[in-house]
Design a protein around this motif. Structure first.
Motif, PDB file in Angstrom:
ATOM      1  N   ALA A  71      25.649  42.862  76.165  1.00 47.12           N
ATOM      2  CA  ALA A  71      25.763  44.200  76.075  1.00 47.12           C
ATOM      3  C   ALA A  71      27.496  44.406  76.606  1.00 47.12           C
ATOM      4  O   ALA A  71      28.088  45.118  76.267  1.00 47.12           O
ATOM      5  CB  ALA A  71      25.093  45.294  77.046  1.00 47.12           C
ATOM      6  N   GLN A  72      27.767  43.385  77.487  1.00 49.83           N
ATOM      7  CA  GLN A  72      29.246  43.813  78.027  1.00 49.83           C
ATOM      8  C   GLN A  72      30.016  42.872  77.304  1.00 49.83           C
ATOM      9  O   GLN A  72      29.676  41.927  76.827  1.00 49.83           O
ATOM     10  CB  GLN A  72      29.109  43.338  79.502  1.00 49.83           C
ATOM     11  CG  GLN A  72      28.459  44.248  80.445  1.00 49.83           C
ATOM     12  CD  GLN A  72      28.830  45.955  80.568  1.00 49.83           C
ATOM     13  OE1 GLN A  72      29.893  45.993  80.621  1.00 49.83           O
ATOM     14  NE2 GLN A  72      27.972  46.418  80.695  1.00 49.83           N
ATOM     15  N   ASP A 123      23.860  42.299  82.370  1.00 45.88           N
ATOM     16  CA  ASP A 123      24.000  43.377  81.302  1.00 45.88           C
ATOM     17  C   ASP A 123      22.979  44.370  81.558  1.00 45.88           C
ATOM     18  O   ASP A 123      22.964  45.791  81.173  1.00 45.88           O
ATOM     19  CB  ASP A 123      23.703  42.776  80.146  1.00 45.88           C
ATOM     20  CG  ASP A 123      25.056  42.038  79.786  1.00 45.88           C
ATOM     21  OD1 ASP A 123      26.161  42.436  79.889  1.00 45.88           O
ATOM     22  OD2 ASP A 123      24.633  41.109  78.494  1.00 45.88           O
ATOM     23  N   THR A 124      21.915  44.242  82.462  1.00 45.66           N
ATOM     24  CA  THR A 124      20.801  45.374  82.630  1.00 45.66           C
ATOM     25  C   THR A 124      21.599  46.126  83.525  1.00 45.66           C
ATOM     26  O   THR A 124      20.777  47.242  83.869  1.00 45.66           O
ATOM     27  CB  THR A 124      19.800  44.424  83.136  1.00 45.66           C
ATOM     28  OG1 THR A 124      19.671  43.876  84.327  1.00 45.66           O
ATOM     29  CG2 THR A 124      19.069  43.589  82.295  1.00 45.66           C
ATOM     30  N   PHE A 125      22.400  45.996  84.431  1.00 49.38           N
ATOM     31  CA  PHE A 125      22.810  46.851  85.295  1.00 49.38           C
ATOM     32  C   PHE A 125      23.903  48.135  84.753  1.00 49.38           C
ATOM     33  O   PHE A 125      24.265  48.823  85.309  1.00 49.38           O
ATOM     34  CB  PHE A 125      23.755  46.252  86.330  1.00 49.38           C
ATOM     35  CG  PHE A 125      22.940  45.045  87.082  1.00 49.38           C
ATOM     36  CD1 PHE A 125      21.495  45.479  87.547  1.00 49.38           C
ATOM     37  CD2 PHE A 125      23.320  44.216  87.608  1.00 49.38           C
ATOM     38  CE1 PHE A 125      21.032  44.594  88.295  1.00 49.38           C
ATOM     39  CE2 PHE A 125      22.506  43.308  88.423  1.00 49.38           C
ATOM     40  CZ  PHE A 125      21.327  43.624  88.685  1.00 49.38           C
ATOM     41  N   GLY A 126      24.163  47.835  83.469  1.00 48.81           N
ATOM     42  CA  GLY A 126      24.961  48.966  82.727  1.00 48.81           C
ATOM     43  C   GLY A 126      26.338  48.794  83.124  1.00 48.81           C
ATOM     44  O   GLY A 126      26.967  47.977  83.411  1.00 48.81           O
ATOM     45  N   ASN A 127      26.862  50.084  83.385  1.00 49.09           N
ATOM     46  CA  ASN A 127      28.246  50.494  83.806  1.00 49.09           C
ATOM     47  C   ASN A 127      28.804  49.860  85.097  1.00 49.09           C
ATOM     48  O   ASN A 127      29.691  49.743  85.348  1.00 49.09           O
ATOM     49  CB  ASN A 127      28.597  51.907  83.520  1.00 49.09           C
ATOM     50  CG  ASN A 127      28.661  52.316  82.027  1.00 49.09           C
ATOM     51  OD1 ASN A 127      28.663  51.303  81.036  1.00 49.09           O
ATOM     52  ND2 ASN A 127      28.479  53.666  82.005  1.00 49.09           N
ATOM     53  N   THR A 159      31.044  46.598  85.572  1.00 54.14           N
ATOM     54  CA  THR A 159      32.500  46.719  84.881  1.00 54.14           C
ATOM     55  C   THR A 159      33.105  47.905  85.606  1.00 54.14           C
ATOM     56  O   THR A 159      34.044  48.202  85.467  1.00 54.14           O
ATOM     57  CB  THR A 159      32.827  46.745  83.464  1.00 54.14           C
ATOM     58  OG1 THR A 159      31.879  48.062  82.913  1.00 54.14           O
ATOM     59  CG2 THR A 159      32.095  45.631  82.668  1.00 54.14           C
ATOM     60  N   ASP A 194      32.857  51.312  85.127  1.00 50.85           N
ATOM     61  CA  ASP A 194      33.219  52.167  84.063  1.00 50.85           C
ATOM     62  C   ASP A 194      33.338  53.568  84.670  1.00 50.85           C
ATOM     63  O   ASP A 194      32.450  54.347  84.487  1.00 50.85           O
ATOM     64  CB  ASP A 194      32.667  52.072  82.769  1.00 50.85           C
ATOM     65  CG  ASP A 194      33.170  53.010  81.552  1.00 50.85           C
ATOM     66  OD1 ASP A 194      34.285  53.402  81.725  1.00 50.85           O
ATOM     67  OD2 ASP A 194      32.493  53.395  80.546  1.00 50.85           O
ATOM     68  N   THR A 248      28.651  58.992  81.109  1.00 49.67           N
ATOM     69  CA  THR A 248      28.117  57.703  81.170  1.00 49.67           C
ATOM     70  C   THR A 248      28.776  56.887  81.947  1.00 49.67           C
ATOM     71  O   THR A 248      28.360  55.918  82.520  1.00 49.67           O
ATOM     72  CB  THR A 248      28.485  57.029  79.802  1.00 49.67           C
ATOM     73  OG1 THR A 248      29.745  57.164  79.395  1.00 49.67           O
ATOM     74  CG2 THR A 248      27.577  57.989  78.749  1.00 49.67           C
ATOM     75  N   VAL A 258      30.506  55.693  85.873  1.00 46.41           N
ATOM     76  CA  VAL A 258      29.797  55.554  87.258  1.00 46.41           C
ATOM     77  C   VAL A 258      30.709  56.715  87.971  1.00 46.41           C
ATOM     78  O   VAL A 258      32.161  56.791  88.208  1.00 46.41           O
ATOM     79  CB  VAL A 258      30.208  54.247  87.849  1.00 46.41           C
ATOM     80  CG1 VAL A 258      29.874  54.005  89.259  1.00 46.41           C
ATOM     81  CG2 VAL A 258      29.478  53.215  86.983  1.00 46.41           C
TER      82      VAL A 258
END
Length: 72
Positions: A2-3, A33-37, A40, A42, A52, A54
């Motif tokens: 995802a990232q 990737d399961t941790f989402g933003n 990174t 964002d 969307t 953080v």
């Protein structure tokens, strides 16, 4: 994944002397990737219902202050 990871190709194993160390890079990336933003960071520009990014403490403080201002 995802990232998007800018540093490629990646190192998945390294051999020091007679010992090979497996770094499991793909396994770690799939977990991250399961941790989402959050991974990174964002960062959000403002707090919205459908946002969307953080939210950091400064944005949350500003948002709460504005909501309290509307109540009073």
């Amino acid at each position: 994944m995802a990232q998007t990871y800018t540093h490629t190709p990646v190192l998945s194993k390294v051999k020091l002397g007679n010992t090979t160390y497996y770094l499991k890079d793909a396994d770690v990336r799939s977990i991250l990737d399961t941790f989402g933003n959050v991974v990174t960071f964002d960062k959000a520009v403002n707090v919205t219902a459908d946002g969307t990014g953080v939210v950091d403490a400064a944005l949350m403080y500003d948002y709460v202050g504005r909501q309290i201002g509307q109540i009073g």
